[in-house]
Design an enzyme around this catalytic site. Sequence first.
Site, PDB file in Angstrom:
ATOM      1  CB  SER A 188      -0.960  -0.045   1.195  1.00  0.00           C
ATOM      2  OG  SER A 188      -2.002   0.889   1.056  1.00  0.00           O
ATOM      3  CG  ASP A 329      -7.716  -2.066  -3.490  1.00  0.00           C
ATOM      4  OD1 ASP A 329      -8.403  -1.467  -2.641  1.00  0.00           O
ATOM      5  OD2 ASP A 329      -6.479  -2.130  -3.436  1.00  0.00           O
ATOM      6  CG  HIS A 355      -6.239  -1.894   0.155  1.00  0.00           C
ATOM      7  ND1 HIS A 355      -5.515  -1.448  -0.933  1.00  0.00           N
ATOM      8  CD2 HIS A 355      -5.586  -1.419   1.250  1.00  0.00           C
ATOM      9  CE1 HIS A 355      -4.495  -0.727  -0.522  1.00  0.00           C
ATOM     10  NE2 HIS A 355      -4.505  -0.699   0.805  1.00  0.00           N
TER      11      HIS A 355
END
Length: 438
Positions: A188, A329, A355
């Site tokens: 991320s 996501d 995610h």
Amino acid sequence: MRRTVVHAPPKPVTVAYKASASEESVSISEFVQRRCPSLARDFVPAWWLFNGHLQTLYSVLGDFTKTDNVIYQRTYLRLQDGGTLGLDFTGPDDTQCEADAPMIVVLHGLTGGSYESYVRAILAPACSPLSEQGLGYRAVVVNFRGCAGVPLTSPQLYSAGHTDDIRQALFYISQRYPTAPLVGVGFSLGANVMTRYVAEEGELSRLRSLCILGCPWDLQANTDKLTSTYLGHHVYSKGMGRNLVNLLRRHVDTLSTYSDRGVAEAAAATMNMVRPTIEAFDSHFTRIAGGSSPPWPFATAGDYYAYASSHKVLGNVQIPFLAINSVDDPVVREIPVGSERSGWVTIAVTPQGGHLGWFEANDKWFEVKRWIRTPVMEWLKATAEDLICVTPSWRPLYTDKDGYIREVNGNAGLGCKEVEGGGIIVGAEPQRDVLAGL
């Protein structure tokens, strides 16, 4: 359709690798196909986690305290600007492996740390012995300033665009393990930072290869899409904003002592916000204290997003690079599969996974495991052991009279040294007031 789509670079480079008893040269696309076969297999999510929202929420709310337990040994690094990083090492010690055993270097997500379940899902098997079907590698998680119990000792936190912290951490890791190939894994926000780092360094990158998961890429576009839906605005964006405010609350006393650049005022104003979105947090604080000056502070959050986005630097990547994102996501909606990128960059897109989720069924009824660990393990082994790389021409390192590790002819403002503290860290212990999994 559950097949992962692998987007090869338009003009793939040619690489050499060890193939049985000989050496072969193939395109990087063919290398990925041969060495990461799991990307060609179907990803079937657990039946009760059938969409991206459920996958993401389970990553945040699931109980992972009894899975993938990892014990770390923490080392604190003091940076030249007074900041502190927490480096959590795990895997076999120096008496149990060769000096050139690979080292996995990890950057976590937005407000996470080495305790995150998605980090442990990779490191638990990667650092297990070969006799237990592991890779036998060592690993280090670089915890951002103020995260995972790391003290804040400078007038800034971290951000998607500030790369000097991972750059300085790699000074230390490279000096401590001079013959170990360093392979990167980013999640991320950490994926965005690592992407920018390897693009900025080009052929001088201290990472031999990089695998990134759930990268947010175009920060403005993905922020706009995130806040355009009810769940995106009120659940995900405000959830991440609350995480950041709670993280800031831990350090507000420290930040209130810094008057430079308006950091104290920005911290005080941010603390008064009620359930801000991530963009509101960035507008109040990150644009001011998310990195060093220059280029911080930025006039607006949009200016910060334009600077920090990683999708526009893919053309500068000069090491084997694998990105994995999911179509469903809910946090990252824009994936740069059509953008200009170098011949080293492969982007794999799964149709499901949320995610940082990618949960598939395990043997028991409601038990799950992360599908992602298999392709990441394949990539790590392929690039750390099989790929034949040209010896990089890094800038040599030296230790100055004050004990700081620096690069010869490098940036005079960069340097790091080990300081007291650290100790044993139990990876599965959750953090208070901060939602995991993001």
